[in-house]
Design a protein around this motif. Structure first.
Motif, PDB file in Angstrom:
ATOM      1  N   LEU A 108     -49.482  -5.676 -36.315  1.00  0.00           N
ATOM      2  CA  LEU A 108     -48.196  -5.230 -35.803  1.00  0.00           C
ATOM      3  C   LEU A 108     -47.476  -6.351 -35.067  1.00  0.00           C
ATOM      4  O   LEU A 108     -46.248  -6.482 -35.154  1.00  0.00           O
ATOM      5  CB  LEU A 108     -48.408  -4.036 -34.878  1.00  0.00           C
ATOM      6  CG  LEU A 108     -47.164  -3.354 -34.321  1.00  0.00           C
ATOM      7  CD1 LEU A 108     -46.347  -2.752 -35.446  1.00  0.00           C
ATOM      8  CD2 LEU A 108     -47.566  -2.275 -33.324  1.00  0.00           C
ATOM      9  N   ARG A 109     -48.234  -7.165 -34.371  1.00  0.00           N
ATOM     10  CA  ARG A 109     -47.630  -8.258 -33.589  1.00  0.00           C
ATOM     11  C   ARG A 109     -46.843  -9.205 -34.485  1.00  0.00           C
ATOM     12  O   ARG A 109     -45.708  -9.585 -34.160  1.00  0.00           O
ATOM     13  CB  ARG A 109     -48.740  -9.018 -32.864  1.00  0.00           C
ATOM     14  CG  ARG A 109     -48.242 -10.170 -32.002  1.00  0.00           C
ATOM     15  CD  ARG A 109     -49.401 -10.881 -31.329  1.00  0.00           C
ATOM     16  NE  ARG A 109     -49.007 -11.620 -30.164  1.00  0.00           N
ATOM     17  CZ  ARG A 109     -49.859 -12.195 -29.321  1.00  0.00           C
ATOM     18  NH1 ARG A 109     -51.164 -12.083 -29.536  1.00  0.00           N
ATOM     19  NH2 ARG A 109     -49.428 -12.854 -28.267  1.00  0.00           N
ATOM     20  N   GLN A 110     -47.386  -9.558 -35.612  1.00  0.00           N
ATOM     21  CA  GLN A 110     -46.720 -10.499 -36.498  1.00  0.00           C
ATOM     22  C   GLN A 110     -45.456  -9.908 -37.105  1.00  0.00           C
ATOM     23  O   GLN A 110     -44.450 -10.595 -37.256  1.00  0.00           O
ATOM     24  CB  GLN A 110     -47.688 -10.944 -37.593  1.00  0.00           C
ATOM     25  CG  GLN A 110     -48.892 -11.683 -37.040  1.00  0.00           C
ATOM     26  CD  GLN A 110     -49.881 -12.051 -38.131  1.00  0.00           C
ATOM     27  OE1 GLN A 110     -49.661 -11.747 -39.281  1.00  0.00           O
ATOM     28  NE2 GLN A 110     -50.944 -12.718 -37.743  1.00  0.00           N
ATOM     29  N   VAL A 111     -45.496  -8.628 -37.430  1.00  0.00           N
ATOM     30  CA  VAL A 111     -44.322  -7.978 -38.018  1.00  0.00           C
ATOM     31  C   VAL A 111     -43.209  -7.855 -36.992  1.00  0.00           C
ATOM     32  O   VAL A 111     -42.042  -8.181 -37.256  1.00  0.00           O
ATOM     33  CB  VAL A 111     -44.693  -6.590 -38.569  1.00  0.00           C
ATOM     34  CG1 VAL A 111     -43.452  -5.863 -39.054  1.00  0.00           C
ATOM     35  CG2 VAL A 111     -45.701  -6.717 -39.705  1.00  0.00           C
ATOM     36  N   THR A 112     -43.533  -7.383 -35.798  1.00  0.00           N
ATOM     37  CA  THR A 112     -42.507  -7.075 -34.804  1.00  0.00           C
ATOM     38  C   THR A 112     -41.877  -8.321 -34.198  1.00  0.00           C
ATOM     39  O   THR A 112     -40.671  -8.344 -33.934  1.00  0.00           O
ATOM     40  CB  THR A 112     -43.091  -6.206 -33.685  1.00  0.00           C
ATOM     41  OG1 THR A 112     -44.267  -6.845 -33.146  1.00  0.00           O
ATOM     42  CG2 THR A 112     -43.490  -4.844 -34.232  1.00  0.00           C
ATOM     43  N   GLU A 113     -42.669  -9.346 -33.963  1.00  0.00           N
ATOM     44  CA  GLU A 113     -42.120 -10.552 -33.352  1.00  0.00           C
ATOM     45  C   GLU A 113     -41.085 -11.207 -34.248  1.00  0.00           C
ATOM     46  O   GLU A 113     -40.097 -11.770 -33.770  1.00  0.00           O
ATOM     47  CB  GLU A 113     -43.241 -11.525 -32.997  1.00  0.00           C
ATOM     48  CG  GLU A 113     -44.085 -11.071 -31.805  1.00  0.00           C
ATOM     49  CD  GLU A 113     -45.177 -12.050 -31.452  1.00  0.00           C
ATOM     50  OE1 GLU A 113     -45.398 -12.994 -32.245  1.00  0.00           O
ATOM     51  OE2 GLU A 113     -45.805 -11.887 -30.386  1.00  0.00           O
TER      52      GLU A 113
ATOM     53  N   ASP B 216     -29.274   0.520 -35.493  1.00  0.00           N
ATOM     54  CA  ASP B 216     -28.804   1.873 -35.152  1.00  0.00           C
ATOM     55  C   ASP B 216     -28.395   2.670 -36.394  1.00  0.00           C
ATOM     56  O   ASP B 216     -27.376   3.367 -36.409  1.00  0.00           O
ATOM     57  CB  ASP B 216     -27.622   1.808 -34.181  1.00  0.00           C
ATOM     58  CG  ASP B 216     -28.017   1.227 -32.830  1.00  0.00           C
ATOM     59  OD1 ASP B 216     -29.163   1.478 -32.406  1.00  0.00           O
ATOM     60  OD2 ASP B 216     -27.204   0.532 -32.217  1.00  0.00           O
ATOM     61  N   ARG B 217     -29.205   2.606 -37.423  1.00  0.00           N
ATOM     62  CA  ARG B 217     -28.890   3.308 -38.655  1.00  0.00           C
ATOM     63  C   ARG B 217     -29.541   4.683 -38.742  1.00  0.00           C
ATOM     64  O   ARG B 217     -29.358   5.390 -39.731  1.00  0.00           O
ATOM     65  CB  ARG B 217     -29.311   2.463 -39.862  1.00  0.00           C
ATOM     66  CG  ARG B 217     -28.465   1.195 -40.031  1.00  0.00           C
ATOM     67  CD  ARG B 217     -28.867   0.438 -41.276  1.00  0.00           C
ATOM     68  NE  ARG B 217     -28.038  -0.763 -41.450  1.00  0.00           N
ATOM     69  CZ  ARG B 217     -28.209  -1.642 -42.431  1.00  0.00           C
ATOM     70  NH1 ARG B 217     -29.172  -1.438 -43.334  1.00  0.00           N
ATOM     71  NH2 ARG B 217     -27.428  -2.701 -42.516  1.00  0.00           N
ATOM     72  N   TYR B 218     -30.305   5.057 -37.723  1.00  0.00           N
ATOM     73  CA  TYR B 218     -30.904   6.393 -37.695  1.00  0.00           C
ATOM     74  C   TYR B 218     -29.997   7.335 -36.905  1.00  0.00           C
ATOM     75  O   TYR B 218     -29.456   6.964 -35.859  1.00  0.00           O
ATOM     76  CB  TYR B 218     -32.298   6.347 -37.065  1.00  0.00           C
ATOM     77  CG  TYR B 218     -33.338   5.717 -37.955  1.00  0.00           C
ATOM     78  CD1 TYR B 218     -33.857   6.414 -39.045  1.00  0.00           C
ATOM     79  CD2 TYR B 218     -33.800   4.428 -37.714  1.00  0.00           C
ATOM     80  CE1 TYR B 218     -34.817   5.840 -39.874  1.00  0.00           C
ATOM     81  CE2 TYR B 218     -34.763   3.847 -38.537  1.00  0.00           C
ATOM     82  CZ  TYR B 218     -35.265   4.562 -39.608  1.00  0.00           C
ATOM     83  OH  TYR B 218     -36.202   3.986 -40.419  1.00  0.00           O
TER      84      TYR B 218
ATOM     85  N   ILE C  57     -38.241   0.056 -41.555  1.00  0.00           N
ATOM     86  CA  ILE C  57     -37.970   0.995 -40.465  1.00  0.00           C
ATOM     87  C   ILE C  57     -37.447   0.269 -39.233  1.00  0.00           C
ATOM     88  O   ILE C  57     -36.457   0.679 -38.605  1.00  0.00           O
ATOM     89  CB  ILE C  57     -39.243   1.793 -40.124  1.00  0.00           C
ATOM     90  CG1 ILE C  57     -39.595   2.742 -41.274  1.00  0.00           C
ATOM     91  CG2 ILE C  57     -39.065   2.577 -38.824  1.00  0.00           C
ATOM     92  CD1 ILE C  57     -40.936   3.415 -41.118  1.00  0.00           C
ATOM     93  N   LEU C  58     -38.086  -0.827 -38.871  1.00  0.00           N
ATOM     94  CA  LEU C  58     -37.683  -1.555 -37.671  1.00  0.00           C
ATOM     95  C   LEU C  58     -36.307  -2.197 -37.845  1.00  0.00           C
ATOM     96  O   LEU C  58     -35.519  -2.266 -36.882  1.00  0.00           O
ATOM     97  CB  LEU C  58     -38.730  -2.615 -37.333  1.00  0.00           C
ATOM     98  CG  LEU C  58     -40.106  -2.084 -36.908  1.00  0.00           C
ATOM     99  CD1 LEU C  58     -41.067  -3.230 -36.638  1.00  0.00           C
ATOM    100  CD2 LEU C  58     -39.998  -1.182 -35.685  1.00  0.00           C
TER     101      LEU C  58
ATOM    102  N   VAL D   2     -46.810  -2.756 -44.395  1.00  0.00           N
ATOM    103  CA  VAL D   2     -46.018  -3.770 -43.691  1.00  0.00           C
ATOM    104  C   VAL D   2     -44.568  -3.751 -44.172  1.00  0.00           C
ATOM    105  O   VAL D   2     -43.627  -3.828 -43.379  1.00  0.00           O
ATOM    106  CB  VAL D   2     -46.641  -5.160 -43.890  1.00  0.00           C
ATOM    107  CG1 VAL D   2     -45.678  -6.254 -43.426  1.00  0.00           C
ATOM    108  CG2 VAL D   2     -47.957  -5.268 -43.133  1.00  0.00           C
ATOM    109  N   THR D   3     -44.377  -3.634 -45.480  1.00  0.00           N
ATOM    110  CA  THR D   3     -43.018  -3.587 -46.029  1.00  0.00           C
ATOM    111  C   THR D   3     -42.247  -2.383 -45.496  1.00  0.00           C
ATOM    112  O   THR D   3     -41.089  -2.498 -45.087  1.00  0.00           O
ATOM    113  CB  THR D   3     -43.072  -3.540 -47.568  1.00  0.00           C
ATOM    114  OG1 THR D   3     -43.742  -4.704 -48.054  1.00  0.00           O
ATOM    115  CG2 THR D   3     -41.667  -3.484 -48.150  1.00  0.00           C
ATOM    116  N   LYS D   4     -42.901  -1.215 -45.483  1.00  0.00           N
ATOM    117  CA  LYS D   4     -42.246  -0.004 -44.976  1.00  0.00           C
ATOM    118  C   LYS D   4     -41.925  -0.144 -43.490  1.00  0.00           C
ATOM    119  O   LYS D   4     -40.843   0.256 -43.032  1.00  0.00           O
ATOM    120  CB  LYS D   4     -43.149   1.203 -45.206  1.00  0.00           C
ATOM    121  CG  LYS D   4     -43.330   1.569 -46.674  1.00  0.00           C
ATOM    122  CD  LYS D   4     -44.276   2.762 -46.826  1.00  0.00           C
ATOM    123  CE  LYS D   4     -44.471   3.117 -48.290  1.00  0.00           C
ATOM    124  NZ  LYS D   4     -45.433   4.244 -48.459  1.00  0.00           N
TER     125      LYS D   4
END
Length: 249
Positions: free
Chosen positions: A140-145, A98-100, A91-92, A85-87
């Motif tokens: 994933l839902r909890q992380v992305t929201e 726009d750091r990639y 990434i997100l 989750v931390t990683k």
């Protein structure tokens, strides 16, 4: 011991809520409103934190079981997701800023689930997912929201085309014989359709979104996979050849 199972027998009471939590999820389960007319069963792994609230009125009848692991394989556990989750959050965050140096042209990532779901299943949203799929998407839902991203469900189609091996022998009296093996891949098309959010509400009502390999999280996800459908089409010149054979002996 790797899990606890409780069977709540019909009995009238109030209170007694059960609170279970894991690093990404906390849920409160309350069986009291229907306790007199129903039997309930629930369980949790030993590494899931739990709390049983006091019964405030009446009596609750319950059977409690400890699940003991005796097989010569690793005992079942809830996946530990903290590091992942931390990683993922890092990434997100970088992607949103726009750091990639390189990012997919279409701003989405697709993760192929273990099970295959129909369009009807997708309309049920996350409730239709099974096993590990449900666990992944819920986490994933909890992380992305929290980071302003949206998670959806869709049908993914990967179509690979190319010339067949000895394709000229696959015609007899204007009928197809066995479909030949593909000689080489000349074109690949991947798209998603029927996109819905995790509540099953349609986002993409018609059409499709074309994606590339860099939109898919897994590397080479279709290697060694058996296609769901095969189609063989005869070229123009070969059709003329068949016409001459059938009508001008």
């Amino acid at each position: 011991m790797f899990a606890t199972v409780l069977i709540i027998l019909p009995s009238e009471y109030t209170g007694g809520q059960v609170v279970v939590s894991h690093p990404l999820t906390t849920k409160t389960i309350d069986f009291a409103p229907n306790s007199l007319r129903s039997t309930a069963v629930f369980a949790w792994y030993t590494d899931v934190k739990h709390e049983v609230k006091p019964v405030t009125a009446g009596y609750r009848l319950a059977l409690s079981y400890n699940m003991i692991h005796t097989a010569r394989v690793p005992k079942p556990l809830v996946p530990q997701m903290e590091d992942s989750v931390t990683k993922l959050k890092n990434i997100l965050r970088k992607w949103s800023k726009d750091r990639y140096k390189e990012c997919p042209e279409t701003p989405l990532l697709a993760y192929i689930l273990d099970h295959e779901y129909s369009t009807h299943n997708l309309n049920e949203g996350v409730q239709a997912l099974k096993g590990a799929d449900a666990h992944r998407v819920t986490s994933l839902r909890q992380v992305t929201e929290d980071l302003g991203y949206m998670v959806g469900l869709a049908s993914l189609k990967n179509c690979v085309s190319g010339p067949g091996i000895n394709s000229g022998t696959a015609i007899r009296r204007r009928q197809y014989c066995d479909i030949p093996e593909m000689k080489e891949v000349s074109d690949t098309e991947t798209s998603i359709s029927g996109l819905v959010d995790l509540d099953g509400v349609s986002i993409l009502t018609y059409g499709k979104i074309d994606i590339e390999d860099d939109n898919i999280v897994q590397k080479d996800p279709f290697d060694d996979e058996v296609p769901d459908d095969r189609e063989y089409k005869v070229g123009f010149n070969l059709r003329l050849f068949v016409y001459d054979v059938n009508f001008h002996p």
